[in-house]
Design a protein around this motif. Structure first.
Motif, short mmCIF file in Angstrom:
data_model
loop_
_atom_site.label_atom_id
_atom_site.label_comp_id
_atom_site.label_asym_id
_atom_site.label_seq_id
_atom_site.Cartn_x
_atom_site.Cartn_y
_atom_site.Cartn_z
N GLN A 91 0.82 -1.21 0.00
CA GLN A 91 0.00 0.00 0.00
C GLN A 91 0.86 1.26 0.00
O GLN A 91 0.46 2.29 -0.57
N SER A 92 2.04 1.21 0.61
CA SER A 92 2.84 2.40 0.81
C SER A 92 3.94 2.59 -0.22
O SER A 92 4.38 3.73 -0.46
N PHE A 93 4.40 1.52 -0.84
CA PHE A 93 5.57 1.62 -1.71
C PHE A 93 5.30 2.42 -2.98
O PHE A 93 6.01 3.39 -3.29
N LEU A 94 4.26 2.06 -3.71
CA LEU A 94 3.98 2.74 -4.98
C LEU A 94 3.65 4.22 -4.79
O LEU A 94 4.15 5.06 -5.54
N PRO A 95 2.83 4.60 -3.81
CA PRO A 95 2.58 6.04 -3.61
C PRO A 95 3.74 6.79 -2.98
O PRO A 95 3.69 8.00 -2.85
N GLY A 96 4.81 6.07 -2.57
CA GLY A 96 5.97 6.74 -2.01
C GLY A 96 5.82 7.17 -0.57
O GLY A 96 6.52 8.09 -0.13
N VAL A 97 4.92 6.53 0.18
CA VAL A 97 4.75 6.87 1.60
C VAL A 97 5.95 6.30 2.36
O VAL A 97 6.17 5.09 2.36
N PRO A 98 6.74 7.13 3.04
CA PRO A 98 7.99 6.64 3.62
C PRO A 98 7.84 5.88 4.94
O PRO A 98 8.70 5.05 5.25
N ASN A 99 6.78 6.15 5.71
CA ASN A 99 6.68 5.54 7.03
C ASN A 99 5.26 5.08 7.35
O ASN A 99 4.29 5.74 6.96
N VAL A 100 5.18 3.96 8.05
CA VAL A 100 3.93 3.46 8.60
C VAL A 100 4.08 3.42 10.11
O VAL A 100 5.01 2.79 10.63
N VAL A 101 3.18 4.09 10.82
CA VAL A 101 3.17 4.06 12.28
C VAL A 101 2.08 3.09 12.72
O VAL A 101 0.90 3.27 12.39
N ALA A 102 2.50 2.07 13.46
CA ALA A 102 1.57 1.03 13.88
C ALA A 102 1.27 1.17 15.37
O ALA A 102 2.18 1.37 16.18
N GLY A 103 0.00 1.06 15.71
CA GLY A 103 -0.42 1.00 17.10
C GLY A 103 -0.81 -0.42 17.44
O GLY A 103 -1.66 -1.02 16.75
N PHE A 104 -0.20 -1.01 18.45
CA PHE A 104 -0.47 -2.39 18.82
C PHE A 104 -1.45 -2.41 19.99
O PHE A 104 -1.19 -1.81 21.04
N ARG A 105 -2.58 -3.08 19.77
CA ARG A 105 -3.68 -3.07 20.73
C ARG A 105 -3.70 -4.36 21.55
O ARG A 105 -3.38 -5.45 21.06
N ASN A 106 -4.13 -4.21 22.79
CA ASN A 106 -4.24 -5.37 23.68
C ASN A 106 -5.58 -6.07 23.46
O ASN A 106 -6.40 -5.59 22.67
N PRO A 107 -5.83 -7.19 24.14
CA PRO A 107 -7.10 -7.92 23.92
C PRO A 107 -8.34 -7.08 24.21
O PRO A 107 -9.42 -7.39 23.69
N GLU A 108 -8.21 -6.03 25.03
CA GLU A 108 -9.36 -5.17 25.31
C GLU A 108 -9.58 -4.11 24.23
O GLU A 108 -10.55 -3.35 24.29
N GLY A 109 -8.67 -4.06 23.26
CA GLY A 109 -8.84 -3.12 22.16
C GLY A 109 -8.15 -1.79 22.35
O GLY A 109 -8.31 -0.89 21.52
N PHE A 110 -7.37 -1.64 23.41
CA PHE A 110 -6.67 -0.39 23.67
C PHE A 110 -5.24 -0.46 23.13
O PHE A 110 -4.53 -1.46 23.35
N VAL A 111 -4.82 0.59 22.43
CA VAL A 111 -3.46 0.64 21.91
C VAL A 111 -2.50 0.89 23.06
O VAL A 111 -2.63 1.87 23.81
#
Length: 207
Positions: A91-111
Motif C-alpha cells: 500500500q505504501s511503496f507505490l505512492p511513495g509513503v515513507p513511514n507506517v506508524v503502527a499502534g499495537f492493541r491489547n485484547p481489550e482493544g486499547f493501543v
C-alpha cells in the motif's frame, strides 16, 4: 479511532478524539509513474503528514497509520512480518509513503504501544525468511498482471466490466460482465467525462 488520537487538525495543535470518526478525512495523492513498459496514473489515500520531516513536500511527509494486535511470541511476529507487513508495504511503496506508524492493541482493544516501520526497510524483516515475501517478486507479478490486463481489455465501454480474480498458487482469471452489478461508473460521470472531448476525425472513404 486510533487516527483521531494520533492526528491534529493543524501542526502544533493537540488531537481531539472526542468527535465521531470520519474515515473520509485524509490526503489523496495523484501520481504518475512507470512499471516496466507500463505508464501508470493512480491515486493513493494517505492518513496524515508529519510536520517534523526534513521536507514537507508530499509524499516525503506522508505517514500511514495502522493498528494490529499485540504479539507475544516469535511465531506471531514471523506471521506478522510475512503477511500484514507485506500488505502495508504494497500500500505504501507505490505512492511513495515513507513511514507506517503502527499502534499495537491489547485484547481489550486499547493501543498500548507504537512502532514506526520505514517502508523501504520492511523487507529486512523477512530477508532471511525462506517463507517471506520479496519486493522484486511482487513488482514482477504486478507488471505481468498489467500486461495481461492490457491484452485482455481491448474494448472501451463503460458498461463493460472485466472482473479479475486470483488465488495464491493459481493463475489470474477474468470474467466479463455487461450492465452487471459490478459496473461502478454512473451515467452522469461518463457523460461529464466525454462531452468535452471532440470526436475523432472521420477518415475519408477512398474514391
Amino acid at each position: 479511532k486510533f487516527e483521531q488520537y494520533m492526528c491534529a487538525d493543524k501542526p502544533g495543535s493537540s488531537p481531539d478524539p472526542s468527535g465521531e470518526v470520519n474515515t473520509n478525512v485524509a490526503f489523496c495523492s495523484v501520481l504518475r509513474s512507470r512499471l516496466g513498459s507500463h505508464p501508470l496514473l493512480f491515486s493513493g489515500e494517505v492518513d496524515c503528514t508529519d510536520p517534523q520531516t526534513p521536507s514537507t513536500q508530499p509524499p516525503t511527509c506522508y505517514v500511514e497509520l495502522k493498528t494490529s494486535k499485540e504479539m507475544h511470541s516469535p511465531g506471531q511476529w514471523r506471521s506478522f512480518y510475512r503477511h500484514k507487513l507485506l500488505k502495508w508495504w504494497a500500500q505504501s511503496f507505490l505512492p511513495g509513503v515513507p513511514n507506517v506508524v503502527a499502534g499495537f492493541r491489547n485484547p481489550e482493544g486499547f493501543v498500548s504501544s507504537l512502532k514506526t516501520f520505514p517502508t523501504m526497510k520492511m523487507f529486512d524483516y523477512v530477508r532471511n525468511d525462506r517463507d517471506g515475501w520479496n519486493p522484486s517478486v511482487c513488482m514482477n507479478f504486478c507488471a505481468a498482471f498489467l500486461s495481461f490486463a492490457q491484452s485482455t481489455v481491448v474494448q472501451d465501454d463503460p458498461r463493460l466490466v472485466h472482473l479479475f480474480s486470483w488465488e495464491p498458487g493459481g493463475p489470474v482469471t477474468v470474467s466479463v460482465h455487461r450492465d452487471a452489478p459490478y459496473a461502478f461508473l454512473p451515467i452522469w460521470y461518463v457523460e461529464a467525462m466525454t462531452q468535452d472531448f471532440p470526436s475523432p476525425p472521420k477518415t475519408p472513404s477512398p474514391k
